[in-house]
Design an enzyme around this catalytic site. Sequence first.
Site: not given
Ligand SMILES: NC(=O)c1ccc[n+]([C@@H]2O[C@H](COP(=O)([O-])OP(=O)(O)OC[C@H]3O[C@@H](n4cnc5c(N)ncnc54)[C@H](OP(=O)(O)O)[C@@H]3O)[C@@H](O)[C@H]2O)c1
Length: 243
Positions: A143, A166
């Site tokens: 990020s 984070y």
């Molecule tokens: N969205 C943004 O603006 C943004 C920006 C920068 C970086 N990111 C990064 O992009 C990645 C995806 O984020 P997102 O926005 O798609 O988040 P999200 O919609 O909250 O999805 C997160 C995913 O991670 C899974 N997860 C959490 N803990 C886990 C574990 N112990 N084992 C396996 N799976 C696990 C969740 O599973 P469950 O459904 O079971 O909880 C879910 O499938 C993350 O690394 C985040 O930091 C996102």
Amino acid sequence: MNTKQTIALVTGANKGLGFEISRQLAQKEIMVLLAARDPQKGTEAVEKLQLEGLDVEVIQLDVTDSASITTAAQQIRDRFGKLDILINNAGIYLDRNVQPSELDINTLQQTFAVNFFAVFNVTKTFLPLIKLSQAGRIVNMSSTLGSLGDTLDPNSPYFDFRGMAYQSSKTALNALTVQFAKELADTSIKINSVCPGWVKTDLGTTDAPLNVEQGADTPVWLATLPADGPTGGFFNSRQPLAW
Ligand SMILES: NC(=O)c1ccc[n+]([C@@H]2O[C@H](COP(=O)([O-])OP(=O)(O)OC[C@H]3O[C@@H](n4cnc5c(N)ncnc54)[C@H](OP(=O)(O)O)[C@@H]3O)[C@@H](O)[C@H]2O)c1
């Protein structure tokens, strides 16, 4: 056993960016193993993509559980004999708007367990399988909030964002990317960090400006880099980002 088909594993792929990255990789004729810690959620996600005619299968993987990681790696070895693409996508953001002095150490540890230690464990466990690929690609979902340069820049739109757990977990993840890239410099494997941008997901919230299709673009680009592509970098919108 070694299949010619390109095999990808996306962690935390039952929703959000991981789900969309799985879709976009499968649209490129890549066979995608959609990993979810909850098999029921994973199966429901896979069924949606299979209805679109995509080659996607579910695999159970809790990235914080070493036994789960080892089992998944063994299943992929038995079935495919290699892994071409690993997307370390699973992540959590628990301390939004929390000042460091207010941060609970359990929250800090929980965040590092998923965003950093788990990525190390998954990467290390799958590396022998990725070394059996002709062109291994590892993408770490970081990020801009983990960029020390951006965090210190008063002109950054994220300057006032708070979340030490984070942010520092993603800074550490970037260090992991650099260290593995140095070790793997003489191999065909490429490992990069990516910020997908601020994306509308459960983690990104509805305040985010980008949709998941936009957010998945650079991770998918890094997952499918040609042989002369970069390694050991940090990217957003397909451009280098300050560490
Ligand atoms: N969205 C943004 O603006 C943004 C920006 C920068 C970086 N990111 C990064 O992009 C990645 C995806 O984020 P997102 O926005 O798609 O988040 P999200 O919609 O909250 O999805 C997160 C995913 O991670 C899974 N997860 C959490 N803990 C886990 C574990 N112990 N084992 C396996 N799976 C696990 C969740 O599973 P469950 O459904 O079971 O909880 C879910 O499938 C993350 O690394 C985040 O930091 C996102």
